[in-house]
Design a protein around this motif. Structure first.
Motif, PDB file in Angstrom:
ATOM      1  N   MET A  70     -20.581   1.381 -19.568  1.00  0.00           N
ATOM      2  CA  MET A  70     -20.432   2.657 -20.264  1.00  0.00           C
ATOM      3  C   MET A  70     -19.465   2.547 -21.448  1.00  0.00           C
ATOM      4  O   MET A  70     -19.537   3.344 -22.390  1.00  0.00           O
ATOM      5  CB  MET A  70     -19.979   3.743 -19.294  1.00  0.00           C
ATOM      6  CG  MET A  70     -20.978   4.045 -18.183  1.00  0.00           C
ATOM      7  SD  MET A  70     -22.680   4.362 -18.756  1.00  0.00           S
ATOM      8  CE  MET A  70     -22.464   5.944 -19.592  1.00  0.00           C
ATOM      9  N   ASN A  71     -18.587   1.561 -21.420  1.00  0.00           N
ATOM     10  CA  ASN A  71     -17.727   1.295 -22.590  1.00  0.00           C
ATOM     11  C   ASN A  71     -18.536   0.743 -23.756  1.00  0.00           C
ATOM     12  O   ASN A  71     -18.095   0.819 -24.903  1.00  0.00           O
ATOM     13  CB  ASN A  71     -16.626   0.288 -22.242  1.00  0.00           C
ATOM     14  CG  ASN A  71     -15.489   0.917 -21.456  1.00  0.00           C
ATOM     15  OD1 ASN A  71     -15.342   2.136 -21.437  1.00  0.00           O
ATOM     16  ND2 ASN A  71     -14.693   0.085 -20.786  1.00  0.00           N
ATOM     17  N   HIS A  72     -19.706   0.163 -23.463  1.00  0.00           N
ATOM     18  CA  HIS A  72     -20.510  -0.479 -24.502  1.00  0.00           C
ATOM     19  C   HIS A  72     -21.823   0.261 -24.763  1.00  0.00           C
ATOM     20  O   HIS A  72     -22.791  -0.335 -25.241  1.00  0.00           O
ATOM     21  CB  HIS A  72     -20.773  -1.937 -24.137  1.00  0.00           C
ATOM     22  CG  HIS A  72     -19.564  -2.808 -24.309  1.00  0.00           C
ATOM     23  ND1 HIS A  72     -18.633  -2.964 -23.315  1.00  0.00           N
ATOM     24  CD2 HIS A  72     -19.109  -3.521 -25.376  1.00  0.00           C
ATOM     25  CE1 HIS A  72     -17.665  -3.761 -23.744  1.00  0.00           C
ATOM     26  NE2 HIS A  72     -17.933  -4.112 -24.982  1.00  0.00           N
ATOM     27  N   VAL A  73     -21.851   1.550 -24.442  1.00  0.00           N
ATOM     28  CA  VAL A  73     -22.990   2.388 -24.801  1.00  0.00           C
ATOM     29  C   VAL A  73     -22.502   3.432 -25.799  1.00  0.00           C
ATOM     30  O   VAL A  73     -21.334   3.839 -25.773  1.00  0.00           O
ATOM     31  CB  VAL A  73     -23.617   3.053 -23.546  1.00  0.00           C
ATOM     32  CG1 VAL A  73     -22.742   4.165 -22.989  1.00  0.00           C
ATOM     33  CG2 VAL A  73     -25.017   3.558 -23.822  1.00  0.00           C
ATOM     34  N   LYS A  74     -23.359   3.841 -26.696  1.00  0.00           N
ATOM     35  CA  LYS A  74     -22.976   4.788 -27.742  1.00  0.00           C
ATOM     36  C   LYS A  74     -22.703   6.173 -27.144  1.00  0.00           C
ATOM     37  O   LYS A  74     -23.228   6.507 -26.072  1.00  0.00           O
ATOM     38  CB  LYS A  74     -24.098   4.883 -28.780  1.00  0.00           C
ATOM     39  CG  LYS A  74     -24.337   3.590 -29.549  1.00  0.00           C
ATOM     40  CD  LYS A  74     -25.558   3.690 -30.460  1.00  0.00           C
ATOM     41  CE  LYS A  74     -25.827   2.367 -31.168  1.00  0.00           C
ATOM     42  NZ  LYS A  74     -27.070   2.419 -31.991  1.00  0.00           N
ATOM     43  N   PRO A  75     -21.898   7.001 -27.821  1.00  0.00           N
ATOM     44  CA  PRO A  75     -21.637   8.359 -27.330  1.00  0.00           C
ATOM     45  C   PRO A  75     -22.938   9.111 -27.066  1.00  0.00           C
ATOM     46  O   PRO A  75     -23.867   9.089 -27.876  1.00  0.00           O
ATOM     47  CB  PRO A  75     -20.856   8.996 -28.484  1.00  0.00           C
ATOM     48  CG  PRO A  75     -20.169   7.849 -29.155  1.00  0.00           C
ATOM     49  CD  PRO A  75     -21.140   6.706 -29.057  1.00  0.00           C
TER      50      PRO A  75
END
Length: 340
Positions: free
Chosen positions: A237-242
């Motif tokens: 989730m740190n590496h998915v876009k807003p």
């Protein structure tokens, strides 16, 4: 029927030639399969080192390779043939649970749930932090490509070079290697990838051994080793876009363990839990092994907590009408609740 025949034909060639190499080189089924796949990708040229395999074996292999033209087959037929070979490798080589292939049934359900989440999206990027042999990533990429008619870029991360070698063969034989980036590294460690539109993963379950690498994680355990699947949910989730989604295969008891406190606190601050769907019990050897599909949405970009979180359990595959009815309920929820 033609696609099924293609899958059967390719698997039989892959299996026979792998068994020949396994015996000749005295290696595992998995290692022989990798060698075999490399031969086929290299224009059916058999790699010989220290006079192995011998001329007779080389001739047999070349004859087998020339019985099938995988370049004329569709991507899904190739993927399925490789999947069947990996299921055999799991049995023959006693592959550990966290390296076993994501079953087609589960991978297809995950892909089906994702399609509507990105129906108006072009040039979609998909990240898998535990790509393994690439079956889940390949299944989802193929489903999205067919349904959305858009360009899909896949990124797969794994710390096992044998698994990545299989994934590479998988995408090369499907003629999709240019659409996928494979990264050999520990996904918990500092990950240098651009943020993706979507993150998926069949998460490895168990303790992560290197405490030093978990210092910056909110989901790390305050006492002893941390759960790898908790850390990878946070990393994903740190590496998915807003506003982007994370769709993870997780233990059904994910939030019912003593270590869940840190995960719940992180989840509250960073992502909306939009759904948790238990898979049919019949897919698992015992109740404790049951898994679920977790749907998270990252805060930002107009994302909001859905009024009704989708919670439940898929009916048995042995009851097709009930299963289809449940899928229809999920589709209705996605369209009228989650995406409104």
């Amino acid at each position: 029927m033609l696609a099924e025949k293609d899958t059967e034909t390719l698997f039989n060639i892959l299996d026979k030639s792998t068994e020949i190499l396994k015996k000749e080189l005295d290696v595992s089924y998995l290692d022989a399969f990798i060698e075999n796949g490399d031969n086929m990708i290299n224009n059916n040229t058999v790699h010989v080192e220290d006079d192995k395999p011998n001329e007779d074996i080389v001739s047999k292999l070349e004859k087998l390779y020339n019985e099938v033209d995988y370049n004329s087959m569709d991507a899904e037929s190739i993927r399925k043939a490789i999947q069947i070979a990996m299921i055999k490798a799991t049995k023959e080589d006693a592959v550990q649970a966290n390296h076993q292939i994501t079953p087609d049934t589960i991978a297809s359900i995950m892909g089906y749930l994702i399609i509507r989440l990105y129906k108006n999206k072009s040039n979609l990027s998909v990240l898998d932090l535990a790509v393994g042999t690439g079956n889940l990533l390949s299944t989802v990429v193929n489903q999205l490509s067919d349904a959305l008619k858009t360009n899909i870029h896949g990124i797969g991360v794994d710390n096992d070079d044998s698994m990545l070698a299989i994934a590479s063969l998988n995408f090369q034989m499907q003629n999709k290697i240019d659409d996928v980036e494979l990264i050999h590294q520990d996904a918990v460690d500092n990950l240098l990838v651009d943020d993706s539109d979507l993150v998926i993963s069949d998460l490895p379950v168990g303790y992560y051994p290197i405490d030093e690498n978990t210092k910056n994680y909110k989901t790390r355990s305050t006492n002893g080793h941390s759960y790898a699947h908790h850390l990878l949910i946070e990393q994903g989730m740190n590496h998915v876009k807003p506003g982007g989604f994370g769709v993870f295969l997780v233990p059904s008891n994910l939030f019912n363990t003593p270590a869940a406190k840190e995960l719940l606190k992180w989840n509250q601050d960073n992502a909306y839990m939009q759904g948790l769907l238990n898979l049919p019990k019949e897919l698992f050897t015992n109740v404790k092994a049951q898994k679920a599909i977790l749907i998270l949405q990252k805060h930002g970009n107009d994302a909001k907590q859905v009024d009704k979180i989708m919670l439940g359990e898929f009916p048995s595959f042995k009851n097709p009408s009930a299963f289809q009815k449940y899928l229809a309920e999920i589709v209705e929820w996605e369209e009228n609740k989650l995406l409104k």
